[in-house]
Motif scaffolding. Structure first.
Motif, PDB file in Angstrom:
ATOM      1  N   VAL A 240      36.867  30.198 -11.981  1.00 56.95           N
ATOM      2  CA  VAL A 240      35.881  31.262 -12.128  1.00 56.95           C
ATOM      3  C   VAL A 240      35.706  31.932 -10.769  1.00 56.95           C
ATOM      4  CG1 VAL A 240      33.517  31.865 -12.749  1.00 56.95           C
ATOM      5  CG2 VAL A 240      34.687  30.003 -13.961  1.00 56.95           C
ATOM      6  N   ILE A 241      36.000  33.232 -10.712  1.00 56.57           N
ATOM      7  CA  ILE A 241      35.935  33.978  -9.463  1.00 56.57           C
ATOM      8  C   ILE A 241      34.773  34.975  -9.516  1.00 56.57           C
ATOM      9  CG2 ILE A 241      37.184  35.467  -7.863  1.00 56.57           C
ATOM     10  CD1 ILE A 241      38.344  32.674  -8.156  1.00 56.57           C
ATOM     11  N   TYR A 242      33.959  34.998  -8.465  1.00 54.16           N
ATOM     12  CA  TYR A 242      32.822  35.916  -8.391  1.00 54.16           C
ATOM     13  C   TYR A 242      33.175  37.081  -7.461  1.00 54.16           C
ATOM     14  CZ  TYR A 242      29.875  32.644 -10.898  1.00 54.16           C
ATOM     15  OH  TYR A 242      29.338  31.836 -11.868  1.00 54.16           O
ATOM     16  N   ASN A 243      33.100  38.269  -8.006  1.00 56.59           N
ATOM     17  CA  ASN A 243      33.454  39.470  -7.257  1.00 56.59           C
ATOM     18  C   ASN A 243      32.487  39.715  -6.095  1.00 56.59           C
ATOM     19  OD1 ASN A 243      35.601  40.051  -8.999  1.00 56.59           O
ATOM     20  ND2 ASN A 243      34.286  41.230 -10.375  1.00 56.59           N
ATOM     21  N   GLY A 244      33.061  39.992  -4.933  1.00 62.54           N
ATOM     22  CA  GLY A 244      32.251  40.339  -3.776  1.00 62.54           C
ATOM     23  C   GLY A 244      31.606  39.173  -3.062  1.00 62.54           C
ATOM     24  N   ARG A 245      31.886  37.964  -3.500  1.00 64.37           N
ATOM     25  CA  ARG A 245      31.243  36.806  -2.884  1.00 64.37           C
ATOM     26  C   ARG A 245      32.170  36.143  -1.873  1.00 64.37           C
ATOM     27  NH1 ARG A 245      27.656  39.145  -3.456  1.00 64.37           N
ATOM     28  NH2 ARG A 245      26.470  39.428  -5.374  1.00 64.37           N
ATOM     29  N   GLY A 246      31.560  35.683  -0.790  1.00 60.08           N
ATOM     30  CA  GLY A 246      32.301  34.999   0.252  1.00 60.08           C
ATOM     31  C   GLY A 246      32.113  33.502   0.176  1.00 60.08           C
ATOM     32  N   HIS A 247      32.316  32.834   1.291  1.00 67.66           N
ATOM     33  CA  HIS A 247      32.281  31.383   1.327  1.00 67.66           C
ATOM     34  C   HIS A 247      30.847  30.855   1.279  1.00 67.66           C
ATOM     35  CE1 HIS A 247      34.438  27.655   1.903  1.00 67.66           C
ATOM     36  NE2 HIS A 247      33.587  27.280   2.834  1.00 67.66           N
ATOM     37  N   PHE A 249      28.553  30.758  -1.181  1.00 65.72           N
ATOM     38  CA  PHE A 249      27.483  31.481  -1.877  1.00 65.72           C
ATOM     39  C   PHE A 249      26.742  30.623  -2.892  1.00 65.72           C
ATOM     40  CE2 PHE A 249      30.836  31.870  -4.995  1.00 65.72           C
ATOM     41  CZ  PHE A 249      30.170  31.875  -6.211  1.00 65.72           C
ATOM     42  N   ALA A 250      27.398  29.634  -3.501  1.00 70.91           N
ATOM     43  CA  ALA A 250      26.781  28.883  -4.593  1.00 70.91           C
ATOM     44  C   ALA A 250      25.737  27.881  -4.125  1.00 70.91           C
ATOM     45  CB  ALA A 250      27.857  28.159  -5.411  1.00 70.91           C
ATOM     46  N   HIS A 251      25.908  27.347  -2.911  1.00 68.09           N
ATOM     47  CA  HIS A 251      24.891  26.401  -2.430  1.00 68.09           C
ATOM     48  C   HIS A 251      24.189  26.873  -1.168  1.00 68.09           C
ATOM     49  CE1 HIS A 251      28.032  25.250   0.368  1.00 68.09           C
ATOM     50  NE2 HIS A 251      27.336  24.270   0.890  1.00 68.09           N
ATOM     51  N   ARG A 252      24.629  28.025  -0.625  1.00 74.80           N
ATOM     52  CA  ARG A 252      23.949  28.632   0.517  1.00 74.80           C
ATOM     53  C   ARG A 252      23.807  30.142   0.297  1.00 74.80           C
ATOM     54  NH1 ARG A 252      23.874  25.080   4.710  1.00 74.80           N
ATOM     55  NH2 ARG A 252      25.355  23.352   4.614  1.00 74.80           N
ATOM     56  N   PRO A 253      23.170  30.570  -0.793  1.00 71.79           N
ATOM     57  CA  PRO A 253      23.056  32.015  -1.049  1.00 71.79           C
ATOM     58  C   PRO A 253      22.265  32.699   0.054  1.00 71.79           C
ATOM     59  CG  PRO A 253      21.591  30.768  -2.497  1.00 71.79           C
ATOM     60  CD  PRO A 253      22.458  29.768  -1.810  1.00 71.79           C
ATOM     61  N   GLY A 254      22.813  33.837   0.527  1.00 72.15           N
ATOM     62  CA  GLY A 254      22.170  34.539   1.628  1.00 72.15           C
ATOM     63  C   GLY A 254      21.459  35.809   1.237  1.00 72.15           C
ATOM     64  N   SER A 255      21.417  36.120  -0.062  1.00 73.95           N
ATOM     65  CA  SER A 255      20.745  37.325  -0.528  1.00 73.95           C
ATOM     66  C   SER A 255      20.322  37.126  -1.969  1.00 73.95           C
ATOM     67  CB  SER A 255      21.688  38.538  -0.430  1.00 73.95           C
ATOM     68  OG  SER A 255      22.777  38.387  -1.334  1.00 73.95           O
ATOM     69  N   LEU A 256      19.506  38.055  -2.483  1.00 69.36           N
ATOM     70  CA  LEU A 256      19.080  37.970  -3.874  1.00 69.36           C
ATOM     71  C   LEU A 256      20.272  38.092  -4.804  1.00 69.36           C
ATOM     72  CD1 LEU A 256      15.796  40.112  -3.864  1.00 69.36           C
ATOM     73  CD2 LEU A 256      16.001  37.624  -4.022  1.00 69.36           C
ATOM     74  N   GLU A 257      21.236  38.950  -4.438  1.00 64.31           N
ATOM     75  CA  GLU A 257      22.424  39.117  -5.264  1.00 64.31           C
ATOM     76  C   GLU A 257      23.234  37.824  -5.298  1.00 64.31           C
ATOM     77  OE1 GLU A 257      21.484  41.173  -2.886  1.00 64.31           O
ATOM     78  OE2 GLU A 257      20.830  42.913  -4.053  1.00 64.31           O
ATOM     79  N   GLU A 258      23.421  37.194  -4.138  1.00 64.15           N
ATOM     80  CA  GLU A 258      24.144  35.927  -4.096  1.00 64.15           C
ATOM     81  C   GLU A 258      23.377  34.841  -4.841  1.00 64.15           C
ATOM     82  OE1 GLU A 258      25.289  34.603  -0.243  1.00 64.15           O
ATOM     83  OE2 GLU A 258      27.021  35.951  -0.161  1.00 64.15           O
ATOM     84  N   ASP A 259      22.052  34.899  -4.772  1.00 61.36           N
ATOM     85  CA  ASP A 259      21.245  33.907  -5.472  1.00 61.36           C
ATOM     86  C   ASP A 259      21.453  33.997  -6.979  1.00 61.36           C
ATOM     87  OD1 ASP A 259      19.125  31.808  -5.016  1.00 61.36           O
ATOM     88  OD2 ASP A 259      18.078  33.071  -6.473  1.00 61.36           O
ATOM     89  N   GLU A 260      21.600  35.218  -7.491  1.00 60.78           N
ATOM     90  CA  GLU A 260      21.853  35.395  -8.926  1.00 60.78           C
ATOM     91  C   GLU A 260      23.188  34.776  -9.320  1.00 60.78           C
ATOM     92  OE1 GLU A 260      21.591  39.519  -9.789  1.00 60.78           O
ATOM     93  OE2 GLU A 260      19.413  39.649  -9.459  1.00 60.78           O
ATOM     94  N   ASP A 261      24.218  35.000  -8.493  1.00 58.32           N
ATOM     95  CA  ASP A 261      25.525  34.411  -8.784  1.00 58.32           C
ATOM     96  C   ASP A 261      25.492  32.899  -8.585  1.00 58.32           C
ATOM     97  OD1 ASP A 261      26.690  36.763  -9.537  1.00 58.32           O
ATOM     98  OD2 ASP A 261      27.663  37.142  -7.613  1.00 58.32           O
TER      99      ASP A 261
END
Length: 285
Positions: A240-247, A249-261
């Motif tokens: 499963v690949i998340y568009n626009g996400r970097g390293h 993101f799933a356990h260290r979200p740095g923004s509201l958008e990353e938090d949603e993913d």
């Protein structure tokens, strides 16, 4: 073991653990097992409390520290080994994630893979290889196996024959691939690899259980092409690949958008573990 109240993903909590040199995963009167627990239940009331303790696992002259987290009221009788990123088992992001997994009904063991010498968040990347050279992969593999054996033995002693699951982030994701490839005793039933780094694709042919791979398409540390190769080699696996996400993101979200993913990825993982471990256990029994 200390009782811990569940919180949401967005909230960070301070967990204080007493270190004990021996403990039983299934202490009398502490855990209520439920036969019909569904791993993707999103009802916070289903998990009112989680027990947590820092333990020392010993095997002869060798010993490692680990965090042990377990659900009390909605425990599904399934164990998970969680392998951290380079910031170690005491890092707040790792502990928060492990805590949320335990709130979903699991017994989660997080070993100290770096023997008290993890990377610090503020350390410069210029000395990363120097630090890593002090972490022998053979020793790390032994420590992971020691933790897995302890967890499996606890379930066997309690009369459970369930397969364990294994989760890995970043460096721990790479270790996950090696661990599953070397699992000759069939301890593990599935794995979830979040943006694994330093993955040895040559050992993938030896993995006999399905793996869920989660990554962002902007992650230069975990190439999507490598995951596609692993998905083809390891039977039953899924990428499963998340568009626009970097390293991270799933356990260290740095923004509201990353938090949603991150929330979406957590839900995917929870459903994967439920289908691969909890429901398969019920079918066997």
């Amino acid at each position: 073991m200390q009782q811990l109240h569940c919180t949401s993903h967005a909230q960070h909590h301070q967990l204080a653990f007493a270190t004990v040199h021996s403990t039983s995963l299934f202490g009398p009167g502490k855990v209520q097992f439920e036969d019909n627990v569904v791993g993707d239940n999103d009802d916070d009331e289903a998990c009112e409390l989680v027990n947590g303790a820092e333990i020392v696992i010993e095997d002869g002259e060798e010993s490692i520290h680990a965090y042990l987290l377990k659900a009390i009221k909605n425990n599904n009788g399934t164990g998970l080994l969680l392998l951290s990123d380079v910031f170690g088992f005491e890092d707040s992001a790792t502990r928060d994630f492990a805590y949320r997994v335990a709130c979903s009904g699991y017994n989660v063991l997080v070993p100290d893979m770096f023997r008290g010498n993890p990377r610090k968040i503020d350390q410069p990347m210029t000395d990363f290889e120097q630090w890593l050279a002090k972490q022998p992969p053979e020793r790390i593999a032994r420590d992971i196996n020691m933790a897995a054996k302890w967890l499996a033995d606890e379930f066997t002693a309690a009369g459970f024959s369930n397969k364990l699951g294994i989760i890995g982030f970043c460096y721990g994701g790479g270790c996950l691939i090696n661990t599953l490839a070397q699992d000759k005793q069939g301890i593990f039933g599935t794995g979830v690899c979040f943006y694994g780094t330093r993955i040895d694709t040559s050992v993938a042919k030896d993995i006999k259980v399905p793996v869920l791979f989660v990554c962002g398409d902007g992650d230069h540390l975990c190439p999507v092409s490598q995951l596609r190769e692993l998905e083809k080699i390891i039977k039953g696996s899924k990428m499963v690949i998340y568009n626009g996400r970097g390293h991270g993101f799933a356990h260290r979200p740095g923004s509201l958008e990353e938090d949603e993913d991150a929330e979406d990825a957590f839900g995917l993982m929870r459903s994967w573990l439920n289908d691969s471990l909890v429901l398969s256990k019920d079918l066997v029994h």
